[in-house]
Motif scaffolding. Structure first.
Motif, PDB file in Angstrom:
ATOM      1  N   GLY A  33       0.779  -1.225   0.000  1.00 17.46           N
ATOM      2  CA  GLY A  33       0.000   0.000   0.000  1.00 17.46           C
ATOM      3  C   GLY A  33       0.810   1.273   0.000  1.00 17.46           C
ATOM      4  N   GLU A  34       2.114   1.184  -0.218  1.00 24.37           N
ATOM      5  CA  GLU A  34       3.005   2.347  -0.158  1.00 24.37           C
ATOM      6  C   GLU A  34       3.325   2.862  -1.559  1.00 24.37           C
ATOM      7  OE1 GLU A  34       7.415   3.504   1.712  1.00 24.37           O
ATOM      8  OE2 GLU A  34       6.913   1.429   1.245  1.00 24.37           O
ATOM      9  N   ILE A  35       3.544   4.174  -1.652  1.00 23.10           N
ATOM     10  CA  ILE A  35       4.096   4.765  -2.870  1.00 23.10           C
ATOM     11  C   ILE A  35       5.526   5.186  -2.552  1.00 23.10           C
ATOM     12  CG2 ILE A  35       3.902   6.559  -4.616  1.00 23.10           C
ATOM     13  CD1 ILE A  35       0.958   6.711  -4.116  1.00 23.10           C
ATOM     14  N   ALA A 173      -1.072  -2.456 -17.882  1.00 27.05           N
ATOM     15  CA  ALA A 173      -0.381  -2.912 -16.684  1.00 27.05           C
ATOM     16  C   ALA A 173      -1.365  -3.387 -15.623  1.00 27.05           C
ATOM     17  CB  ALA A 173       0.486  -1.779 -16.128  1.00 27.05           C
ATOM     18  N   LEU A 174      -2.554  -2.770 -15.569  1.00 24.86           N
ATOM     19  CA  LEU A 174      -3.548  -3.135 -14.564  1.00 24.86           C
ATOM     20  C   LEU A 174      -4.372  -4.354 -14.962  1.00 24.86           C
ATOM     21  CD1 LEU A 174      -4.909   0.415 -13.643  1.00 24.86           C
ATOM     22  CD2 LEU A 174      -3.250  -0.954 -12.376  1.00 24.86           C
ATOM     23  N   ALA A 175      -4.231  -4.818 -16.193  1.00 23.16           N
ATOM     24  CA  ALA A 175      -5.060  -5.913 -16.685  1.00 23.16           C
ATOM     25  C   ALA A 175      -4.903  -7.184 -15.854  1.00 23.16           C
ATOM     26  CB  ALA A 175      -4.719  -6.204 -18.144  1.00 23.16           C
ATOM     27  N   SER A 176      -3.720  -7.427 -15.332  1.00 27.35           N
ATOM     28  CA  SER A 176      -3.477  -8.645 -14.546  1.00 27.35           C
ATOM     29  C   SER A 176      -3.712  -8.440 -13.051  1.00 27.35           C
ATOM     30  CB  SER A 176      -2.041  -9.129 -14.779  1.00 27.35           C
ATOM     31  OG  SER A 176      -1.112  -8.141 -14.339  1.00 27.35           O
ATOM     32  N   GLU A 177      -4.229  -7.243 -12.669  1.00 23.37           N
ATOM     33  CA  GLU A 177      -4.459  -6.912 -11.258  1.00 23.37           C
ATOM     34  C   GLU A 177      -3.187  -7.148 -10.433  1.00 23.37           C
ATOM     35  OE1 GLU A 177      -7.889  -8.968  -9.831  1.00 23.37           O
ATOM     36  OE2 GLU A 177      -9.244  -8.064 -11.315  1.00 23.37           O
ATOM     37  N   PRO A 178      -2.110  -6.434 -10.748  1.00 20.36           N
ATOM     38  CA  PRO A 178      -0.827  -6.679 -10.090  1.00 20.36           C
ATOM     39  C   PRO A 178      -0.809  -6.203  -8.641  1.00 20.36           C
ATOM     40  CG  PRO A 178      -0.679  -4.727 -11.458  1.00 20.36           C
ATOM     41  CD  PRO A 178      -2.034  -5.315 -11.705  1.00 20.36           C
ATOM     42  N   THR A 179       0.188  -6.673  -7.905  1.00 18.86           N
ATOM     43  CA  THR A 179       0.412  -6.225  -6.539  1.00 18.86           C
ATOM     44  C   THR A 179       1.260  -4.964  -6.512  1.00 18.86           C
ATOM     45  OG1 THR A 179       0.373  -8.550  -5.856  1.00 18.86           O
ATOM     46  CG2 THR A 179       1.213  -6.964  -4.266  1.00 18.86           C
ATOM     47  N   ILE A 180       2.204  -4.872  -7.460  1.00 17.08           N
ATOM     48  CA  ILE A 180       3.120  -3.730  -7.542  1.00 17.08           C
ATOM     49  C   ILE A 180       3.074  -3.147  -8.945  1.00 17.08           C
ATOM     50  CG2 ILE A 180       5.539  -3.008  -7.437  1.00 17.08           C
ATOM     51  CD1 ILE A 180       6.048  -5.173  -5.390  1.00 17.08           C
ATOM     52  N   LEU A 205      -5.454   4.831  -7.756  1.00 20.45           N
ATOM     53  CA  LEU A 205      -5.234   3.384  -7.796  1.00 20.45           C
ATOM     54  C   LEU A 205      -4.627   2.888  -6.493  1.00 20.45           C
ATOM     55  CD1 LEU A 205      -3.834   3.060 -11.425  1.00 20.45           C
ATOM     56  CD2 LEU A 205      -6.070   2.270 -10.620  1.00 20.45           C
ATOM     57  N   ASN A 206      -3.732   3.668  -5.924  1.00 13.52           N
ATOM     58  CA  ASN A 206      -3.106   3.293  -4.661  1.00 13.52           C
ATOM     59  C   ASN A 206      -4.130   3.226  -3.534  1.00 13.52           C
ATOM     60  OD1 ASN A 206      -1.730   4.905  -2.035  1.00 13.52           O
ATOM     61  ND2 ASN A 206      -0.639   3.087  -2.726  1.00 13.52           N
ATOM     62  N   LYS A 207      -5.056   4.171  -3.508  1.00 11.50           N
ATOM     63  CA  LYS A 207      -6.025   4.227  -2.408  1.00 11.50           C
ATOM     64  C   LYS A 207      -7.180   3.255  -2.606  1.00 11.50           C
ATOM     65  CE  LYS A 207      -5.033   8.989  -1.043  1.00 11.50           C
ATOM     66  NZ  LYS A 207      -5.579  10.368  -0.871  1.00 11.50           N
ATOM     67  N   THR A 208      -7.669   3.102  -3.826  1.00  8.84           N
ATOM     68  CA  THR A 208      -8.845   2.259  -4.059  1.00  8.84           C
ATOM     69  C   THR A 208      -8.487   0.788  -4.238  1.00  8.84           C
ATOM     70  OG1 THR A 208      -8.757   2.710  -6.452  1.00  8.84           O
ATOM     71  CG2 THR A 208     -10.119   4.167  -5.088  1.00  8.84           C
ATOM     72  N   LYS A 209      -7.336   0.503  -4.812  1.00  6.61           N
ATOM     73  CA  LYS A 209      -6.924  -0.879  -5.081  1.00  6.61           C
ATOM     74  C   LYS A 209      -5.816  -1.368  -4.148  1.00  6.61           C
ATOM     75  CE  LYS A 209      -9.622  -1.202  -8.708  1.00  6.61           C
ATOM     76  NZ  LYS A 209     -10.791  -2.102  -8.725  1.00  6.61           N
ATOM     77  N   ASN A 210      -5.378  -0.477  -3.216  1.00  9.61           N
ATOM     78  CA  ASN A 210      -4.249  -0.809  -2.339  1.00  9.61           C
ATOM     79  C   ASN A 210      -3.024  -1.232  -3.154  1.00  9.61           C
ATOM     80  OD1 ASN A 210      -3.159  -0.960   0.282  1.00  9.61           O
ATOM     81  ND2 ASN A 210      -3.420  -3.163   0.337  1.00  9.61           N
ATOM     82  N   LEU A 211      -2.832  -0.556  -4.274  1.00 14.46           N
ATOM     83  CA  LEU A 211      -1.743  -0.881  -5.190  1.00 14.46           C
ATOM     84  C   LEU A 211      -0.449  -0.233  -4.713  1.00 14.46           C
ATOM     85  CD1 LEU A 211      -0.959  -2.149  -7.965  1.00 14.46           C
ATOM     86  CD2 LEU A 211      -1.492   0.079  -8.984  1.00 14.46           C
ATOM     87  N   SER A 212       0.574  -1.038  -4.515  1.00 14.54           N
ATOM     88  CA  SER A 212       1.891  -0.502  -4.152  1.00 14.54           C
ATOM     89  C   SER A 212       2.576   0.008  -5.420  1.00 14.54           C
ATOM     90  CB  SER A 212       2.745  -1.580  -3.494  1.00 14.54           C
ATOM     91  OG  SER A 212       2.113  -2.069  -2.327  1.00 14.54           O
ATOM     92  N   ILE A 213       3.172   1.187  -5.330  1.00 11.24           N
ATOM     93  CA  ILE A 213       3.743   1.835  -6.517  1.00 11.24           C
ATOM     94  C   ILE A 213       5.192   2.213  -6.252  1.00 11.24           C
ATOM     95  CG2 ILE A 213       3.566   3.795  -8.105  1.00 11.24           C
ATOM     96  CD1 ILE A 213       0.585   3.911  -7.510  1.00 11.24           C
ATOM     97  N   LEU A 214       6.062   1.828  -7.172  1.00 10.54           N
ATOM     98  CA  LEU A 214       7.441   2.303  -7.184  1.00 10.54           C
ATOM     99  C   LEU A 214       7.524   3.361  -8.275  1.00 10.54           C
ATOM    100  CD1 LEU A 214      10.362   2.142  -6.167  1.00 10.54           C
ATOM    101  CD2 LEU A 214      10.777   0.345  -7.854  1.00 10.54           C
ATOM    102  N   PHE A 215       7.587   4.626  -7.871  1.00  9.99           N
ATOM    103  CA  PHE A 215       7.543   5.745  -8.811  1.00  9.99           C
ATOM    104  C   PHE A 215       8.976   6.227  -9.054  1.00  9.99           C
ATOM    105  CE2 PHE A 215       6.839  10.248  -9.944  1.00  9.99           C
ATOM    106  CZ  PHE A 215       5.929  10.091 -10.976  1.00  9.99           C
TER     107      PHE A 215
END
Length: 362
Positions: A33-35, A173-180, A205-215
């Motif tokens: 859940g972190e960016i 990139a979101l098609a596979s519902e990734p974790t990161i 995406l980070n808030k609604t899907k709890n998607l971790s993002i490496l920016f």
């Protein structure tokens, strides 16, 4: 929970028959859940770190790390098929040049549909599966803010503007519902309005899907607007890491301070039309890397100790690698103490007078 745990990542490259160390002991973690932002000027090794994570480096380059783990799995020890499965389902990448990542000979609709995993599609006759794939593709475009899906799905990559192509890359990139999701300089060269849209989309995406993002970026203004924590790279070395608010308020490494000083947005008291502060010189090439601290030849605080590589120190979850940190008295401590130090930043160890404390300030 740490989804991505990297410690002492090093990369050895063969350049003209000479082996050079392009990455030297890069370390950071990405939690659920972190960016996390990976920042540094061009040539600092950000894209090399991304390629090492996803396994896109040439086979004759050597990757070494104490840990390069995803959910506890060592990525280096995995074979090609196992690594490919993780990259297809759990770790998605949006590269900095979307048009070069899309097939120019295939319509966008077909490319998005191809990126959808087979298990996400309803079982049935082939025309039913095809219809369901198109419905999923339409839904993905709606998620990234593209409403006129029929218009863009029937286009080729060269027929769409750059901001739309970047959103389509995010949709794929979101098609596979990734974790990161790894965004490798995905806002470079964009106008401010388009950039703002992309950044808002990533935060959503980070808030609604709890998607971790490496920016990954060199745009400090974009990074500080979305990231929770930040790791600063210089010439393949980790120089500072910590919470974004902490690094903005009190940067401990001279390079981090130089990056902030070079951005007008962080200089509230900067007079109109005054020149920005810059570090002298340029980032060295891999064939001519300096010994010890690689910032040494450009650093205004450099001393004779800088011919030795500095030890990574930790102050209240704020890590830095410098012999002469800003705002901190340069105490003589052992390597073991430096690695385990959790000494707080208090008035007792902050000294604004460099002459009396031995500290070097910019």
């Amino acid at each position: 929970m740490a989804l991505l745990d990297i410690k002492n990542l090093s990369l050895y490259m063969d350049i003209g028959g000479t082996i050079v160390q392009a990455l030297e002991k890069v370390s950071f973690t990405l939690n659920e859940g972190e960016i996390k932002a990976l920042v540094g000027e061009s040539g600092s090794g950000k894209t090399l770190v991304v390629k090492a994570i996803i396994g896109a480096l040439p086979g004759y380059w050597q990757v070494k790390a104490d840990r390069l783990n995803f959910k506890g799995q060592d990525l280096i020890d995995l074979n090609y098929e196992q690594r490919r499965h993780i990259m297809r389902r759990d770790i998605a990448v949006v590269f900095q040049e979307p048009t070069s990542s899309l097939d120019p000979s295939v319509k966008l609709g077909s490319q998005i549909e191809e990126s959808i995993p087979e298990e996400f599609v309803n079982k049935g006759r082939f025309w039913e599966r095809k219809k369901h794939r198109r419905e999923i593709a339409n839904s993905l475009l709606h998620k990234v803010g593209i409403k006129e899906h029929e218009r863009w799905l029937n286009c080729y990559p060269n027929e769409i503007p750059r901001d739309v192509s970047q959103k389509i890359m995010i949709a794929m990139a979101l098609a596979s519902e990734p974790t990161i999701l790894i965004a490798d300089d995905s806002t470079r060269g964009m106008e401010s309005t388009t950039k703002t849209q992309i950044l808002r989309l990533l935060v959503k995406l980070n808030k609604t899907k709890n998607l971790s993002i490496l920016f990954v970026s060199h745009d400090l203004l974009a990074i500080t607007s979305i990231a929770n924590s930040m790791t600063v790279l210089y010439c393949g070395q980790t120089v500072e890491s910590g919470k974004v608010k902490s690094l903005l308020k009190r940067p401990l490494h001279p390079y981090t301070k130089a990056l902030l000083d070079s951005a007008p947005s962080f200089q509230t008291s900067l007079p109109v039309k005054s020149p920005l502060k810059t570090l002298k010189g340029t980032i060295p090439s891999f064939q001519h890397l300096p010994t010890g601290c690689r910032l040494g030849p450009r650093c205004p605080n450099a001393g004779k100790e800088c011919v030795q590589a500095p030890i990574m120190r930790n102050i209240q979850d704020h890590q830095y690698s410098c012999h002469f940190p800003l705002h901190v008295v340069n105490k003589k401590i052992s390597k073991k103490q430096a690695q385990t130090s959790t000494e707080p930043l208090s008035n007792d160890n902050v000294d604004n007078n460099a002459a009396s404390s031995g500290e070097r300030n910019t």
